[in-house]
Design a protein around this motif. Structure first.
Motif, PDB file in Angstrom:
ATOM      1  N   LYS A   1       0.845  -1.203   0.000  1.00 53.77           N
ATOM      2  CA  LYS A   1       0.000   0.000   0.000  1.00 53.77           C
ATOM      3  C   LYS A   1       0.883   1.258   0.000  1.00 53.77           C
ATOM      4  CE  LYS A   1      -3.975   1.962   2.288  1.00 53.77           C
ATOM      5  NZ  LYS A   1      -4.501   2.189   3.616  1.00 53.77           N
TER       6      LYS A   1
ATOM      7  N   GLY B   1       1.913   2.198  -3.207  1.00 49.96           N
ATOM      8  CA  GLY B   1       0.836   2.546  -4.141  1.00 49.96           C
ATOM      9  C   GLY B   1       0.355   1.327  -4.906  1.00 49.96           C
TER      10      GLY B   1
ATOM     11  N   GLN C   1       6.680   9.761  -0.065  1.00 52.16           N
ATOM     12  CA  GLN C   1       7.147   8.359  -0.056  1.00 52.16           C
ATOM     13  C   GLN C   1       8.658   8.305   0.186  1.00 52.16           C
ATOM     14  OE1 GLN C   1       5.405   7.378  -3.872  1.00 52.16           O
ATOM     15  NE2 GLN C   1       4.270   5.682  -2.968  1.00 52.16           N
TER      16      GLN C   1
END
Ligand code: URA
Length: 271
Positions: free
Chosen positions: A136, A139, A265
């Motif tokens: 997750k 992505g 991220q």
């Protein structure tokens, strides 16, 4: 020319890139004799194995038109795979793979555990939840990647209840032709070996994950990264450093796959 000298001479030429040589009748007869003796020895080495250890093909051919059909055909063969059964150390229930059989990203774990055996699907227990979180954060979702194990059967222990153990190299070797065939079908652009067992089973390297990560390996010509197993992360709940290491491996994989990496991220787990 003596046999050893002739062979040394030919090897030397081969090392220099020479692919064809002219030889006289004597040399030809020496080489023919060597070839005949060598092939007799090769035949002797492949004499039938004992019934306890059925011989195993290197390659298993997937059947079907679509990738999904081909994976299903491999799983059907694995169900009753005699080389695994013959070891007597693996449980009988076969757990094959899950996810997209045409995925760019393939994840290979070690072996099914208690929950996986119950559900017939890899990575559905606590390690699977951790893996889902990692995906997750990248992505990605479980159904967008292909998830498999280097051993298709849960390793057995005495009086086994919910306890699991790592597969041995022999146990992993009996499933390796399936993993190779899966890779041929899925054709992922990147593979990740989750943990030391998966790395050992695929690459034959018996080294700690810490020594195998942070670089690209190759398996069947496909870039392969080694990282820590999700259950290792579960045992290090406070280990921000270990999470960061796995995340760095995943960032490298995202870059290799050409996936977008946001600043957020990139900054995950940075102190
Ligand atoms: N650990 C693995 O390596 N594989 C699974 O399927 C479950 C846990």
């Amino acid at each position: 020319m003596a046999t050893a000298t002739l062979l040394d001479y030919l090897k030397q030429l081969e090392n220099q890139g020479v692919t064809h040589v002219e030889i006289d009748d004597h040399a030809r007869s020496v080489l023919r004799e060597l070839y005949t003796r060598g092939s007799a020895r090769r035949t002797a080495k492949t004499t039938p194995k004992s019934p306890q250890q059925p011989s195993q093909p290197d390659a298993i051919i997937a059947r079907g038109h679509t990738a999904a059909e081909k994976i299903a055909s491999l799983a059907a063969i694995a169900e009753t795979w005699q080389p695994a059964r013959a070891l007597g150390s693996l449980r009988d229930t076969m757990v094959f793979s899950t996810g997209n059989p045409e995925a760019d990203f393939m994840l290979v774990g070690e072996a099914p555990g208690f929950q996986e055996e119950q559900k017939g699907e890899p990575f559905v227990g606590p390690a699977g939840e951790k893996l889902n979180q990692i995906l997750k954060a990248m992505g990605l979702a479980r159904d967008k990647v292909y998830i498999s194990n280097v051993c298709k059967f849960r390793p057995a222990t005495r009086n086994q209840t919910t306890n699991n153990r790592k597969p041995s190299p022999e146990e992993m070797a009996t499933s390796l032709p399936f993993v190779k065939a899966e890779i041929d079908v899925v054709k992922p652009r990147v593979i990740v070996a989750l943990g030391g067992s998966a790395a050992q089973g695929l690459l034959g390297l018996e080294k700690p994950v810490g020594q195998l990560r942070e670089c690209w390996h190759q398996f069947q010509g496909i870039p392969l990264r080694v990282t820590y197993h999700p259950s290792y992360l579960l045992r290090q709940e406070d280990g921000l450093g270990e999470k960061r290491k796995v995340w760095e491996d995943m960032l490298a994989i995202m870059e290799k796959l050409g996936l977008p990496v946001s600043e957020k991220q990139r900054g995950f787990f940075k102190k």
